[in-house]
Every structure is written in C-alpha cells, then in structure tokens.
Design a protein around this motif. Sequence first.
Motif, PDB file in Angstrom:
ATOM      1  N   LYS A  12      74.092  97.863  24.767  1.00 47.86           N
ATOM      2  CA  LYS A  12      75.785  97.977  24.549  1.00 47.86           C
ATOM      3  C   LYS A  12      76.458  97.207  25.730  1.00 47.86           C
ATOM      4  N   TYR A  52      78.989 100.689  12.250  1.00 51.72           N
ATOM      5  CA  TYR A  52      79.109 102.060  12.556  1.00 51.72           C
ATOM      6  C   TYR A  52      79.998 102.616  11.164  1.00 51.72           C
ATOM      7  N   MET A  55      80.893 106.066  10.847  1.00 53.40           N
ATOM      8  CA  MET A  55      82.015 106.773  11.762  1.00 53.40           C
ATOM      9  C   MET A  55      83.284 106.376  11.549  1.00 53.40           C
ATOM     10  N   PHE A  60      87.980 108.245  17.175  1.00 53.60           N
ATOM     11  CA  PHE A  60      87.594 107.142  17.980  1.00 53.60           C
ATOM     12  C   PHE A  60      87.025 105.713  17.427  1.00 53.60           C
ATOM     13  N   LEU A  64      85.419 102.528  19.416  1.00 57.15           N
ATOM     14  CA  LEU A  64      84.110 102.324  19.400  1.00 57.15           C
ATOM     15  C   LEU A  64      83.798 100.961  18.639  1.00 57.15           C
ATOM     16  N   ARG A  93      64.786 107.067  20.403  1.00 58.04           N
ATOM     17  CA  ARG A  93      65.866 108.174  20.501  1.00 58.04           C
ATOM     18  C   ARG A  93      65.487 109.121  21.744  1.00 58.04           C
ATOM     19  N   THR A  99      73.785 111.933  22.532  1.00 54.90           N
ATOM     20  CA  THR A  99      75.080 110.986  22.474  1.00 54.90           C
ATOM     21  C   THR A  99      75.923 110.912  23.656  1.00 54.90           C
ATOM     22  N   ARG A 110      70.589 107.681  28.622  1.00 54.44           N
ATOM     23  CA  ARG A 110      71.825 107.897  28.661  1.00 54.44           C
ATOM     24  C   ARG A 110      72.205 108.836  29.786  1.00 54.44           C
ATOM     25  N   MET A 122      83.480 106.842  26.438  1.00 49.29           N
ATOM     26  CA  MET A 122      81.900 107.288  26.419  1.00 49.29           C
ATOM     27  C   MET A 122      81.049 105.940  26.479  1.00 49.29           C
ATOM     28  N   ASN A 124      77.624 104.987  26.733  1.00 50.92           N
ATOM     29  CA  ASN A 124      76.278 105.419  26.507  1.00 50.92           C
ATOM     30  C   ASN A 124      75.259 104.567  26.512  1.00 50.92           C
ATOM     31  N   ALA A 128      70.593 103.459  19.356  1.00 46.04           N
ATOM     32  CA  ALA A 128      69.258 103.586  18.892  1.00 46.04           C
ATOM     33  C   ALA A 128      69.185 104.168  17.412  1.00 46.04           C
TER      34      ALA A 128
HETATM   35  P1  ADP Z   1      74.233 108.185  18.657  1.00 51.05           P
HETATM   36  O1  ADP Z   1      74.865 106.842  18.937  1.00 51.05           O
HETATM   37  O2  ADP Z   1      73.649 108.961  19.563  1.00 51.05           O
HETATM   38  O3  ADP Z   1      73.377 108.134  17.314  1.00 51.05           O
HETATM   39  P2  ADP Z   1      76.592 109.006  16.854  1.00 51.05           P
HETATM   40  O4  ADP Z   1      76.128 108.048  15.588  1.00 51.05           O
HETATM   41  O5  ADP Z   1      77.025 110.153  16.453  1.00 51.05           O
HETATM   42  O6  ADP Z   1      75.602 108.914  18.132  1.00 51.05           O
HETATM   43  O7  ADP Z   1      77.689 108.135  17.370  1.00 51.05           O
HETATM   44  C1  ADP Z   1      77.871 106.792  17.357  1.00 51.05           C
HETATM   45  C2  ADP Z   1      78.461 106.228  18.686  1.00 51.05           C
HETATM   46  O8  ADP Z   1      79.917 106.715  18.503  1.00 51.05           O
HETATM   47  C3  ADP Z   1      77.929 106.922  19.873  1.00 51.05           C
HETATM   48  O9  ADP Z   1      76.875 106.104  20.370  1.00 51.05           O
HETATM   49  C4  ADP Z   1      78.962 106.838  20.791  1.00 51.05           C
HETATM   50  O10 ADP Z   1      79.345 105.439  21.359  1.00 51.05           O
HETATM   51  C5  ADP Z   1      80.387 106.868  19.668  1.00 51.05           C
HETATM   52  N1  ADP Z   1      80.590 108.429  19.936  1.00 51.05           N
HETATM   53  C6  ADP Z   1      80.073 109.446  19.273  1.00 51.05           C
HETATM   54  N2  ADP Z   1      80.781 110.487  19.389  1.00 51.05           N
HETATM   55  C7  ADP Z   1      82.023 110.388  20.194  1.00 51.05           C
HETATM   56  C8  ADP Z   1      82.895 111.108  20.996  1.00 51.05           C
HETATM   57  N3  ADP Z   1      83.147 112.321  20.624  1.00 51.05           N
HETATM   58  N4  ADP Z   1      84.051 110.196  21.471  1.00 51.05           N
HETATM   59  C9  ADP Z   1      83.773 108.887  21.737  1.00 51.05           C
HETATM   60  N5  ADP Z   1      82.598 108.374  21.133  1.00 51.05           N
HETATM   61  C10 ADP Z   1      81.864 108.957  20.672  1.00 51.05           C
END
Ligand code: ADP
Length: 166
Positions: A12, A52, A55, A60, A64, A93, A99, A110, A122, A124, A128
């Motif tokens: 990222k 995404y 989401m 957020f 994101l 993973r 996350t 991470r 965030m 991170n 993956a």
């Molecule tokens: P992952 O990336 O571990 O698969 P998710 O699919 O739940 O996690 O979330 C996608 C992305 O959204 C995360 O990698 C992170 O960048 C962002 N994200 C997830 N939860 C939050 C949160 N509570 N606040 C801000 N950003 C978040």
Amino acid sequence: MGSEEATLVLIKPDAIARGLAGAVLSRLEQLPLALIGAKVTRVSQRLAEVHYQAMREEPFFNELIQHLRGELHGVAYVLALVYAGPGAVAAVRQAAGATNPEAASPTSLRGALGRMTTTGLMENVLHASSDDREAQREITLWFRPDELLVPLYASKTVEGQTRVWA
Ligand code: ADP
C-alpha cells in the motif's frame, strides 16, 4: 486451471512512502510460494472502489479509497503481487498479521512495520486476500491473464489477440 492456489498482495501507499516495499518483499520471499505476477500500477477511483466493494458501507470507506489511491501519502502507485502455491492465502495472511497494526503480532509485517498515525489513519502496509474466492476476484481485477506466469484461471482471446478472463 483453477487448481493452483494463489493470493493477491498490494503493497500500500503508506509502505511505499515510508520505504518499506523492500522489507515486505523480503519477508514474503521467505515463504515457500512462487511469485507469478508483479507490477507497479496507478489505482483509479473505480479500481479502488471495486477492490474494496465489501467495505462500501463502512464510515471510513472514502478514506480507505483515498489511502489505496495514494492521495493521503503523495504516492502515485501501489505494488501489486501474485503469489502461488499450497496454502498461499493463509500463509500470506499470517505473515501480514491482524488488520489493525496495533493489535497485530509484533512479528508480523503489520505489527512490525505498520502504525496508527496521530490523526487516526490506519497504515497497515499491505493488502492480502482473505480467502480463495476473494483471491480469484482480486487477481482477475488487478491482472490480465498474460501478466501472470501461470494460467491460474480460464481465459479467452478477444479481437483476435487480446487475452481476457473468461
Ligand atoms: P484486511 O485488510 O485485514 O483484510 P478488512 O478487509 O477488514 O481487513 O479491511 C480492509 C481495509 O480497511 C484494512 O486493511 C484497513 O486498511 C481498512 N480498515 C479496516 N478496518 C478499519 C477501521 N476500523 N478503521 C480504519 N480503517 C480500517
């Protein structure tokens, strides 16, 4: 086709901005997986939103999308990678970690390299794929068939020469 397990990694923009792409690659290189696709690519609004899509109801979501597009870090690209091999999804993973970098194991990418900024963003480090179905959806979203060393999924030829996912 479709028998080989594979997963998508996105390094990222926060990691690119902080000079951490090499560290991520070094760690993933230690896994018993094959790197079968890699590219630097800009991330359009549409690509980020489709990537995404799960989401989109999150508060957020806009941040994101801006994050993935590099708008929050002044970075114009991500590094997209495809790793293949048995257990690829789970292995990557696990290397990535939870996350939230503050909750992730300190030995994970991470946990070791990510952070929450003082403004609450965030960072991170990497994406993956979460499971096999998502991996296929994401790999076929980010890569064309001829950009992978291995024909992971069915594809077809259109307009005489271009390979697209079937
Ligand atoms: P992952 O990336 O571990 O698969 P998710 O699919 O739940 O996690 O979330 C996608 C992305 O959204 C995360 O990698 C992170 O960048 C962002 N994200 C997830 N939860 C939050 C949160 N509570 N606040 C801000 N950003 C978040």
